[in-house]
Design an enzyme around this catalytic site. Structure first.
Site, PDB file in Angstrom:
ATOM      1  N   TYR A 103       0.784  -1.267  -0.108  1.00 42.55           N
ATOM      2  CA  TYR A 103      -0.069  -0.135  -0.121  1.00 42.55           C
ATOM      3  C   TYR A 103       0.804   1.155   0.188  1.00 42.55           C
ATOM      4  O   TYR A 103       2.051   1.453   0.628  1.00 42.55           O
ATOM      5  CB  TYR A 103      -0.753  -0.028   1.208  1.00 42.55           C
ATOM      6  CG  TYR A 103      -1.999  -0.956   1.176  1.00 42.55           C
ATOM      7  CD1 TYR A 103      -3.464  -0.499   0.791  1.00 42.55           C
ATOM      8  CD2 TYR A 103      -1.762  -2.121   1.542  1.00 42.55           C
ATOM      9  CE1 TYR A 103      -4.387  -1.415   0.692  1.00 42.55           C
ATOM     10  CE2 TYR A 103      -3.059  -3.148   1.818  1.00 42.55           C
ATOM     11  CZ  TYR A 103      -4.076  -2.887   1.288  1.00 42.55           C
ATOM     12  OH  TYR A 103      -5.225  -3.650   1.282  1.00 42.55           O
ATOM     13  N   TYR A 142      -0.515 -10.044   0.001  1.00 48.09           N
ATOM     14  CA  TYR A 142       0.493  -9.547   1.207  1.00 48.09           C
ATOM     15  C   TYR A 142       0.415 -10.298   2.403  1.00 48.09           C
ATOM     16  O   TYR A 142      -0.830 -10.708   2.665  1.00 48.09           O
ATOM     17  CB  TYR A 142       0.572  -7.951   1.208  1.00 48.09           C
ATOM     18  CG  TYR A 142      -0.767  -7.393   1.644  1.00 48.09           C
ATOM     19  CD1 TYR A 142      -1.117  -7.537   2.970  1.00 48.09           C
ATOM     20  CD2 TYR A 142      -1.613  -6.986   0.597  1.00 48.09           C
ATOM     21  CE1 TYR A 142      -2.285  -6.985   3.551  1.00 48.09           C
ATOM     22  CE2 TYR A 142      -2.909  -6.571   1.023  1.00 48.09           C
ATOM     23  CZ  TYR A 142      -3.226  -6.337   2.566  1.00 48.09           C
ATOM     24  OH  TYR A 142      -4.473  -5.886   2.955  1.00 48.09           O
ATOM     25  N   ARG A 152      -3.195 -12.099   2.875  1.00 43.81           N
ATOM     26  CA  ARG A 152      -4.187 -11.593   2.431  1.00 43.81           C
ATOM     27  C   ARG A 152      -4.548 -11.969   1.108  1.00 43.81           C
ATOM     28  O   ARG A 152      -3.503 -11.965   0.305  1.00 43.81           O
ATOM     29  CB  ARG A 152      -4.583 -10.211   2.518  1.00 43.81           C
ATOM     30  CG  ARG A 152      -4.603  -9.514   4.025  1.00 43.81           C
ATOM     31  CD  ARG A 152      -5.784  -9.860   4.895  1.00 43.81           C
ATOM     32  NE  ARG A 152      -7.069 -10.305   4.291  1.00 43.81           N
ATOM     33  CZ  ARG A 152      -7.996  -9.455   3.937  1.00 43.81           C
ATOM     34  NH1 ARG A 152      -7.894  -8.204   4.101  1.00 43.81           N
ATOM     35  NH2 ARG A 152      -9.163  -9.961   3.326  1.00 43.81           N
ATOM     36  N   HIS A 155      -7.359  -8.317  -3.234  1.00 46.03           N
ATOM     37  CA  HIS A 155      -8.613  -7.704  -2.847  1.00 46.03           C
ATOM     38  C   HIS A 155      -8.488  -6.119  -3.100  1.00 46.03           C
ATOM     39  O   HIS A 155      -7.273  -5.646  -2.932  1.00 46.03           O
ATOM     40  CB  HIS A 155      -9.161  -7.986  -1.345  1.00 46.03           C
ATOM     41  CG  HIS A 155      -8.113  -7.400  -0.363  1.00 46.03           C
ATOM     42  ND1 HIS A 155      -7.081  -7.909   0.039  1.00 46.03           N
ATOM     43  CD2 HIS A 155      -8.148  -5.998   0.387  1.00 46.03           C
ATOM     44  CE1 HIS A 155      -6.414  -7.089   0.969  1.00 46.03           C
ATOM     45  NE2 HIS A 155      -7.128  -6.102   1.275  1.00 46.03           N
ATOM     46  N   HIS A 157     -10.621  -2.713  -1.757  1.00 47.01           N
ATOM     47  CA  HIS A 157     -11.379  -2.252  -0.770  1.00 47.01           C
ATOM     48  C   HIS A 157     -12.344  -1.161  -1.365  1.00 47.01           C
ATOM     49  O   HIS A 157     -11.948  -0.293  -2.023  1.00 47.01           O
ATOM     50  CB  HIS A 157     -10.523  -1.218   0.448  1.00 47.01           C
ATOM     51  CG  HIS A 157      -9.696  -2.069   1.119  1.00 47.01           C
ATOM     52  ND1 HIS A 157      -9.870  -2.762   2.379  1.00 47.01           N
ATOM     53  CD2 HIS A 157      -8.354  -2.513   1.218  1.00 47.01           C
ATOM     54  CE1 HIS A 157      -8.837  -3.356   2.937  1.00 47.01           C
ATOM     55  NE2 HIS A 157      -7.970  -3.126   2.034  1.00 47.01           N
TER      56      HIS A 157
END
Lengths: 231, 198
Positions: A103, A142, A152, A155, A157
């Protein structure tokens, strides 16, 4: 004390043992039901005047000196309420990791490269038929600290403001065929018969030949008390 | 009947996406801590607080959204109201703040005191709270300590068990002249905030 979910609810419980962070953050007392909580159908409709078409194209809105790395994809869908009526004018905001699973947020310490040409944030408003669309880069998986060797799944959000206070939704969209899904406690917190609702479909018809694959993610917001009144 | 899309946690890294300006990123956020522009009529107030987990630890990665009526008790965008009930056009009544943007993990909103929305309910602000570890958002209400009489009659507060009502009342700090109210949110424990099923 367990808070019981209403039968047929698609939502996860507040406390879910396999997701460690719920232990100290989930409320322990059931939410109080209050009749006439709000005048019907009102809710925040954050001003969207500032939106530009570039906001919905994550392959372009973070560029500095080149193209972002990764698989280009389109994410499109339709927003409806529980009666199946389209929800126009909904603010849809998305954020995600880059292709390497990192991120842009500085607090993300995962040892994977940042992409100087990818921010990973976008927004748009649903059109008159409730449709929305983004172009982005497929996010990478990640690791996280929930349990040993936890990862995870890929995906995106999403945050949605529908027409009423009760239609507010924050969720995550997953990708079909991801082997990490069945191992992910956040995905598995959703009742088993509702998990498919969080998995986008590959959408050949929406692909841009030579440019981008496409995934379809339709969204159902709480309602119909939240539908706009007829003119 | 279509089934609702399930909720998922907001996770820890929403800042750059939802409130980028608060986290040092370029771009205009939709909503922020300053809810009322100078021309909006009403009593200026500040609402300050923190979110605490079940161990009493401050939560540094929560997103707080506020939504409220204007000085006259009118919500933005309420359709079909008679002309004299139209909301103040300069006031949308919406704000949102990430606690990670403040070095002390506080949220701080600058807004106006709302009016009573229906003559029955005491002035209040709606709160929606998201964070990592919260699979669905929770909703609560902020009432004001200097509205004691109105609070006693408020039909929502009256449904709350007496011993828990204080969790919903923001305390005005009389030491400060600028109408600052403090409102902490406790996810668990003896002072667990009352959340509402809306």
């Amino acid at each position: 004390m367990a808070i019981r979910e209403p039968a047929g609810s698609t939502h996860p419980p507040y406390r879910f043992a396999d997701y460690a962070s719920t232990r100290l953050r989930a409320p322990t007392q059931a939410p109080l039901l209050v009749p006439e909580f709000l005048p019907g159908g009102t809710g925040p409709a954050p001003a969207s005047a500032a939106l530009s078409p570039l906001d919905a194209d994550l392959t372009r809105n973070g560029r500095r000196n080149g193209e972002p790395i990764g698989e280009r994809i389109k994410v499109t869908g339709q927003i409806v309420d529980e009666a199946g009526h389209p929800v126009p004018g909904a603010l849809v905001e998305i954020w995600q990791a880059n292709a390497a699973g990192r991120y842009a947020q500085p607090t993300d310490q995962h040892d994977a490269p940042l992409d100087p040409n990818f921010l990973g944030a976008g927004r748009c408003e649903s059109d008159a038929s409730g449709r929305f669309g983004f172009r982005t880069i497929k996010p990478g998986a990640y690791p996280w600290q929930n349990h040993p060797n936890a990862w995870r799944p890929n995906h995106v959000h999403l945050s949605l403001f529908g027409p009423g206070f009760g239609s507010r939704l924050v969720t995550q969209m997953y990708f079909p065929g991801d082997p990490l899904l069945s191992l992910d406690p956040i995905f598995n917190s959703v009742p088993e018969d509702a998990r498919d609702l969080l998995v986008a479909r590959f959408d050949l018809a929406q692909t841009e030949p030579g440019i981008a694959l496409a995934f379809r993610f339709d969204i159902v917001l709480r309602g119909p008390e939240a539908t706009p009144r007829e003119a | 009947m279509p089934r609702q899309t399930p909720s998922q946690t907001i996770g820890p890294f929403f800042g750059f996406g939802l409130v980028p300006d608060q986290y040092g990123f370029a771009g205009t956020a939709v909503g922020g801590g300053t809810m009322a522009a100078d021309q909006v009529p009403g009593q200026r107030i500040r609402i300050v607080g923190k979110v605490f987990d079940g161990a009493g630890t401050m939560v540094p990665d929560a997103l707080i959204e506020l939504w409220q009526a204007d000085r006259a008790g009118r919500y933005d965008g309420s359709a079909g109201e008679p002309q004299d009930r139209l909301p103040n056009a300069a006031f949308h009544g919406f704000g949102r703040v990430g606690t990670g943007a403040d070095p002390d993990g506080r949220f701080l909103f600058e807004t106006i005191k709302p009016g009573s929305v229906d003559g029955l309910q005491a002035p209040h602000v709606h709160v929606t709270l998201f964070m990592r570890g919260l699979l669905r958002h929770v909703c609560t209400r902020i009432y004001f300590s200097d509205e004691h009489e109105a609070n006693l009659r408020d039909p929502v507060l009256c449904t709350v068990p007496r011993g828990r009502r204080d969790t919903l009342i923001a305390q005005r700090d009389d030491a400060l002249s600028d109408h600052t109210y403090s409102f902490d949110i406790h996810m668990q424990g003896e002072r667990e905030t009352v959340f509402f099923d809306v």
